[in-house]
Scaffold this motif. Structure first.
Motif, mmCIF file in Angstrom:
data_model
loop_
_atom_site.group_PDB
_atom_site.id
_atom_site.type_symbol
_atom_site.label_atom_id
_atom_site.label_comp_id
_atom_site.label_asym_id
_atom_site.label_seq_id
_atom_site.Cartn_x
_atom_site.Cartn_y
_atom_site.Cartn_z
ATOM 1 N N MET A 120 -8.047 -1.853 11.508
ATOM 2 C CA MET A 120 -6.958 -2.042 10.575
ATOM 3 C C MET A 120 -5.917 -3.026 11.126
ATOM 4 N N VAL A 121 -5.533 -2.828 12.372
ATOM 5 C CA VAL A 121 -4.506 -3.692 12.951
ATOM 6 C C VAL A 121 -5.032 -5.115 13.117
ATOM 7 N N ALA A 122 -6.294 -5.256 13.461
ATOM 8 C CA ALA A 122 -6.868 -6.595 13.582
ATOM 9 C C ALA A 122 -6.816 -7.317 12.244
ATOM 10 N N THR A 123 -7.063 -6.599 11.162
ATOM 11 C CA THR A 123 -6.980 -7.180 9.820
ATOM 12 C C THR A 123 -5.553 -7.616 9.513
ATOM 13 N N VAL A 124 -4.602 -6.774 9.857
ATOM 14 C CA VAL A 124 -3.187 -7.097 9.627
ATOM 15 C C VAL A 124 -2.794 -8.336 10.420
ATOM 16 N N ARG A 125 -3.156 -8.379 11.668
ATOM 17 C CA ARG A 125 -2.766 -9.514 12.502
ATOM 18 C C ARG A 125 -3.451 -10.800 12.064
ATOM 19 N N ALA A 126 -4.694 -10.696 11.639
ATOM 20 C CA ALA A 126 -5.413 -11.877 11.143
ATOM 21 C C ALA A 126 -4.760 -12.428 9.883
ATOM 22 N N ALA A 127 -4.153 -11.564 9.095
ATOM 23 C CA ALA A 127 -3.466 -12.017 7.876
ATOM 24 C C ALA A 127 -2.306 -12.938 8.206
ATOM 25 N N GLY A 128 -1.803 -12.868 9.418
ATOM 26 C CA GLY A 128 -0.692 -13.710 9.834
ATOM 27 C C GLY A 128 -1.101 -15.072 10.368
ATOM 28 N N ASP A 129 -2.399 -15.335 10.404
ATOM 29 C CA ASP A 129 -2.849 -16.663 10.844
ATOM 30 C C ASP A 129 -2.384 -17.710 9.844
ATOM 31 N N THR A 130 -2.053 -18.892 10.348
ATOM 32 C CA THR A 130 -1.545 -19.955 9.483
ATOM 33 C C THR A 130 -2.476 -21.152 9.466
ATOM 34 N N GLU A 179 -1.528 -2.670 2.263
ATOM 35 C CA GLU A 179 -2.897 -2.610 1.733
ATOM 36 C C GLU A 179 -3.784 -1.691 2.579
ATOM 37 N N GLN A 180 -3.731 -1.858 3.892
ATOM 38 C CA GLN A 180 -4.572 -1.054 4.774
ATOM 39 C C GLN A 180 -4.228 0.437 4.688
ATOM 40 N N VAL A 181 -2.959 0.742 4.571
ATOM 41 C CA VAL A 181 -2.549 2.143 4.408
ATOM 42 C C VAL A 181 -3.079 2.693 3.090
ATOM 43 N N ARG A 182 -2.909 1.928 2.034
ATOM 44 C CA ARG A 182 -3.389 2.378 0.720
ATOM 45 C C ARG A 182 -4.899 2.612 0.748
ATOM 46 N N LEU A 183 -5.649 1.733 1.404
ATOM 47 C CA LEU A 183 -7.096 1.937 1.537
ATOM 48 C C LEU A 183 -7.396 3.204 2.336
ATOM 49 N N ALA A 184 -6.650 3.414 3.415
ATOM 50 C CA ALA A 184 -6.883 4.575 4.278
ATOM 51 C C ALA A 184 -6.650 5.896 3.556
#
Length: 135
Positions: A1-11, A105-110
């Motif tokens: 989950m955290v990896a997904t969140v951090r990847a969302a911050g890639d520019t 989003e990740q929380v809602r999925l969880a």
């Protein structure tokens, strides 16, 4: 989950990226929390970030880091609350915006709220603002 969140911050090179100023008074605590997370001391890292938030309670990037720590601990209610608080005071575009909404989003999925996850995902997409080809 955290990896997904951090990847969302890639520019990308074409994106407008708004980066909040970091409070130098929290730098050491943030570094310590990152080290603690890396060695698996997740509760310690969260407590360290809580100490940093006592110094800078309105820092959206710090709130996001704490939200991610909450995700790692499985504290989904805190993760979403922290991400939404960061959204309320932070930028509404760019990589940090995407990290906030991806956390939601990740929380809602969880928790099995797929409609809520879909709504958050739509907000993630709205955070991307590309620079004009010429300025």
């Amino acid at each position: 989950m955290v990896a997904t969140v951090r990847a969302a911050g890639d520019t990308s090179d074409t994106e407008v990226a708004v980066r909040p100023l970091r409070n130098p008074a929290t730098a050491d605590l943030r570094d310590l929390a990152a080290t603690q997370q890396a060695r698996g001391a997740l509760a310690e890292a969260a407590a360290t970030l809580d100490r940093a938030l006592e110094v800078a309670p309105e820092d959206p990037a710090l709130l996001q880091e704490r939200a991610e720590a909450a995700l790692l601990l499985g504290d989904f209610a805190a993760a979403e609350a922290l991400a939404r608080r960061a959204l309320a005071i932070g930028t509404q575009v760019g990589p940090m915006c995407r990290r906030h909404w991806t956390t939601v989003e990740q929380v809602r999925l969880a928790v099995g709220d797929h409609a809520g996850a879909d709504a958050a995902q739509a907000r993630v997409a709205a955070c991307r603002v590309d620079r004009p080809a010429r300025y």
